[in-house]
Write a protein that holds these residues in place. Structure first.
Motif, PDB file in Angstrom:
ATOM      1  N   TYR A  78       0.301  19.681   9.720  1.00  0.00           N
ATOM      2  CA  TYR A  78       1.352  19.081   9.876  1.00  0.00           C
ATOM      3  C   TYR A  78       1.936  18.972   8.542  1.00  0.00           C
ATOM      4  CZ  TYR A  78      -0.222  17.535  14.510  1.00  0.00           C
ATOM      5  OH  TYR A  78      -0.446  17.726  16.007  1.00  0.00           O
ATOM      6  N   ALA A  79       3.442  18.370   8.543  1.00  0.00           N
ATOM      7  CA  ALA A  79       4.305  18.282   7.385  1.00  0.00           C
ATOM      8  C   ALA A  79       3.653  17.161   6.420  1.00  0.00           C
ATOM      9  CB  ALA A  79       5.524  17.887   7.646  1.00  0.00           C
ATOM     10  N   ALA A  80       3.809  17.519   5.126  1.00  0.00           N
ATOM     11  CA  ALA A  80       3.267  16.557   3.899  1.00  0.00           C
ATOM     12  C   ALA A  80       4.150  15.175   4.261  1.00  0.00           C
ATOM     13  CB  ALA A  80       3.300  16.962   2.721  1.00  0.00           C
ATOM     14  N   TYR A  81       3.486  13.947   3.882  1.00  0.00           N
ATOM     15  CA  TYR A  81       4.313  12.613   4.038  1.00  0.00           C
ATOM     16  C   TYR A  81       3.916  11.589   3.113  1.00  0.00           C
ATOM     17  CZ  TYR A  81       0.558  10.894   6.838  1.00  0.00           C
ATOM     18  OH  TYR A  81      -0.511  10.257   7.169  1.00  0.00           O
ATOM     19  N   GLN A  82       4.936  10.646   3.061  1.00  0.00           N
ATOM     20  CA  GLN A  82       4.302   9.359   2.048  1.00  0.00           C
ATOM     21  C   GLN A  82       4.824   8.390   2.973  1.00  0.00           C
ATOM     22  OE1 GLN A  82       7.105  11.145   0.485  1.00  0.00           O
ATOM     23  NE2 GLN A  82       5.474  12.726  -0.334  1.00  0.00           N
ATOM     24  N   LYS A  83       3.898   7.312   2.719  1.00  0.00           N
ATOM     25  CA  LYS A  83       4.115   5.867   3.692  1.00  0.00           C
ATOM     26  C   LYS A  83       3.961   4.803   2.724  1.00  0.00           C
ATOM     27  CE  LYS A  83       1.608   3.510   7.186  1.00  0.00           C
ATOM     28  NZ  LYS A  83       0.600   3.560   7.921  1.00  0.00           N
ATOM     29  N   VAL A  84       4.853   3.784   2.795  1.00  0.00           N
ATOM     30  CA  VAL A  84       4.539   2.417   2.078  1.00  0.00           C
ATOM     31  C   VAL A  84       4.401   1.321   3.240  1.00  0.00           C
ATOM     32  CG1 VAL A  84       5.855   0.965   0.361  1.00  0.00           C
ATOM     33  CG2 VAL A  84       5.933   3.460   0.198  1.00  0.00           C
TER      34      VAL A  84
ATOM     35  N   ARG B 145       0.781  -1.325   0.005  1.00  0.00           N
ATOM     36  CA  ARG B 145       0.063  -0.042  -0.091  1.00  0.00           C
ATOM     37  C   ARG B 145       0.796   1.110   0.062  1.00  0.00           C
ATOM     38  NH1 ARG B 145      -3.851   0.838   4.953  1.00  0.00           N
ATOM     39  NH2 ARG B 145      -1.940   0.871   6.008  1.00  0.00           N
ATOM     40  N   PHE B 146       0.401   2.304  -0.667  1.00  0.00           N
ATOM     41  CA  PHE B 146       1.105   3.464  -0.767  1.00  0.00           C
ATOM     42  C   PHE B 146       0.287   4.508  -0.488  1.00  0.00           C
ATOM     43  CE2 PHE B 146       1.747   7.475  -3.063  1.00  0.00           C
ATOM     44  CZ  PHE B 146       3.021   8.125  -2.414  1.00  0.00           C
ATOM     45  N   PHE B 147       0.589   5.278   0.477  1.00  0.00           N
ATOM     46  CA  PHE B 147      -0.361   6.466   1.166  1.00  0.00           C
ATOM     47  C   PHE B 147       0.333   7.771   1.067  1.00  0.00           C
ATOM     48  CE2 PHE B 147      -1.761   8.873   4.669  1.00  0.00           C
ATOM     49  CZ  PHE B 147      -3.202   9.115   4.298  1.00  0.00           C
TER      50      PHE B 147
ATOM     51  N   ARG C  39      -7.656 -29.160  11.137  1.00  0.00           N
ATOM     52  CA  ARG C  39      -9.407 -29.744  11.413  1.00  0.00           C
ATOM     53  C   ARG C  39     -10.154 -28.767  12.017  1.00  0.00           C
ATOM     54  NH1 ARG C  39      -8.595 -36.172  12.627  1.00  0.00           N
ATOM     55  NH2 ARG C  39      -7.443 -34.953  14.322  1.00  0.00           N
ATOM     56  N   LEU C  40      -9.421 -28.165  13.038  1.00  0.00           N
ATOM     57  CA  LEU C  40     -10.203 -27.290  13.719  1.00  0.00           C
ATOM     58  C   LEU C  40     -10.152 -25.944  13.578  1.00  0.00           C
ATOM     59  CD1 LEU C  40      -9.728 -29.245  17.086  1.00  0.00           C
ATOM     60  CD2 LEU C  40     -11.491 -29.528  16.009  1.00  0.00           C
ATOM     61  N   VAL C  41      -9.018 -25.442  13.314  1.00  0.00           N
ATOM     62  CA  VAL C  41      -8.770 -23.845  13.331  1.00  0.00           C
ATOM     63  C   VAL C  41      -7.909 -23.709  12.135  1.00  0.00           C
ATOM     64  CG1 VAL C  41      -8.789 -23.527  15.766  1.00  0.00           C
ATOM     65  CG2 VAL C  41      -6.872 -23.879  14.523  1.00  0.00           C
ATOM     66  N   GLN C  42      -8.085 -22.291  11.700  1.00  0.00           N
ATOM     67  CA  GLN C  42      -7.254 -21.717  10.672  1.00  0.00           C
ATOM     68  C   GLN C  42      -6.353 -20.560  11.290  1.00  0.00           C
ATOM     69  OE1 GLN C  42      -9.336 -20.428   7.154  1.00  0.00           O
ATOM     70  NE2 GLN C  42      -8.178 -18.752   7.093  1.00  0.00           N
ATOM     71  N   VAL C  43      -5.209 -20.688  11.211  1.00  0.00           N
ATOM     72  CA  VAL C  43      -4.217 -19.684  11.630  1.00  0.00           C
ATOM     73  C   VAL C  43      -3.328 -18.967  10.596  1.00  0.00           C
ATOM     74  CG1 VAL C  43      -2.304 -19.404  13.343  1.00  0.00           C
ATOM     75  CG2 VAL C  43      -4.028 -21.230  13.871  1.00  0.00           C
ATOM     76  N   THR C  44      -3.396 -17.558  10.998  1.00  0.00           N
ATOM     77  CA  THR C  44      -2.560 -16.984   9.838  1.00  0.00           C
ATOM     78  C   THR C  44      -1.386 -16.187  10.486  1.00  0.00           C
ATOM     79  OG1 THR C  44      -4.731 -16.556   8.473  1.00  0.00           O
ATOM     80  CG2 THR C  44      -2.692 -15.085   7.906  1.00  0.00           C
ATOM     81  N   ALA C  45      -0.285 -16.570  10.136  1.00  0.00           N
ATOM     82  CA  ALA C  45       0.974 -15.505  10.439  1.00  0.00           C
ATOM     83  C   ALA C  45       1.265 -14.572   9.547  1.00  0.00           C
ATOM     84  CB  ALA C  45       1.854 -16.492  10.934  1.00  0.00           C
ATOM     85  N   TYR C  46       1.684 -13.446   9.764  1.00  0.00           N
ATOM     86  CA  TYR C  46       1.848 -12.391   8.898  1.00  0.00           C
ATOM     87  C   TYR C  46       3.297 -11.678   9.347  1.00  0.00           C
ATOM     88  CZ  TYR C  46      -0.634  -8.869  11.932  1.00  0.00           C
ATOM     89  OH  TYR C  46      -1.050  -8.261  13.001  1.00  0.00           O
ATOM     90  N   ALA C  47       3.726 -10.901   8.631  1.00  0.00           N
ATOM     91  CA  ALA C  47       4.678  -9.884   8.982  1.00  0.00           C
ATOM     92  C   ALA C  47       4.409  -8.631   8.022  1.00  0.00           C
ATOM     93  CB  ALA C  47       6.043 -10.330   8.358  1.00  0.00           C
ATOM     94  N   GLU C  48       4.755  -7.472   8.734  1.00  0.00           N
ATOM     95  CA  GLU C  48       4.178  -6.156   8.055  1.00  0.00           C
ATOM     96  C   GLU C  48       5.408  -5.198   8.251  1.00  0.00           C
ATOM     97  OE1 GLU C  48       0.101  -4.898   7.588  1.00  0.00           O
ATOM     98  OE2 GLU C  48       0.711  -3.748   9.272  1.00  0.00           O
ATOM     99  N   LEU C  49       5.713  -4.459   7.226  1.00  0.00           N
ATOM    100  CA  LEU C  49       6.955  -3.349   7.135  1.00  0.00           C
ATOM    101  C   LEU C  49       6.463  -2.173   6.777  1.00  0.00           C
ATOM    102  CD1 LEU C  49       9.992  -3.023   7.306  1.00  0.00           C
ATOM    103  CD2 LEU C  49      10.142  -3.430   4.938  1.00  0.00           C
ATOM    104  N   TRP C  50       6.643  -1.067   7.648  1.00  0.00           N
ATOM    105  CA  TRP C  50       6.359   0.286   7.140  1.00  0.00           C
ATOM    106  C   TRP C  50       7.579   0.934   7.046  1.00  0.00           C
ATOM    107  CZ3 TRP C  50       2.411   1.235  11.990  1.00  0.00           C
ATOM    108  CH2 TRP C  50       1.245   0.244  11.955  1.00  0.00           C
TER     109      TRP C  50
END
Length: 118
Positions: free
Chosen positions: A85-91, A49-51, A102-113
């Motif tokens: 506030y100052a203008a900025y961008q974020k990725v 995502r770009f913001f 059989r019983l559950v669904q587990v999602t592992a994730y990593a995120e970088l800002w």
């Protein structure tokens, strides 16, 4: 903002940061964004995502009154939302893997800002 389920295709949509929307849900002026995602398999997904923002408005404190008797400070505010506030961008980059049992669904994730210096 939740990204819709992906079906193996690239997904691209405009996004709005929660701080960048007005009370009626419309996008505040000077704010833009793009998001995309790819579902590699049923267990792996990659999203990006770009913001960009012209800077969120705020109400500045212009002066203050100090009362020595009660040792209190009362701020005197300027015009409402008259400063920004100052203008900025974020990725953002996001990768996730889903594990199924059989019983559950587990999602592992990593995120970088990353916010480039102004």
């Amino acid at each position: 903002m939740a990204v819709p389920a992906l079906d193996g295709h690239v997904l691209q949509l405009p996004v709005a940061h929660p701080d960048a929307t007005e009370l009626d849900g419309s996008l505040r002026g000077g704010v833009t964004g793009e998001a995309w995602g790819v579902e590699l398999t049923s267990r792996y997904r990659i999203r990006d995502r770009f913001f960009a923002s012209a800077g969120l408005p705020y109400t500045p404190v212009e002066d203050g009154l100090y009362l020595a008797a009660s040792d209190t400070y009362t701020p005197v505010y300027g015009a409402r939302n008259s400063a920004r506030y100052a203008a900025y961008q974020k990725v953002d980059a996001h990768i996730e893997k889903t594990f199924h049992t059989r019983l559950v669904q587990v999602t592992a994730y990593a995120e970088l800002w990353w916010v480039p210096p102004v």
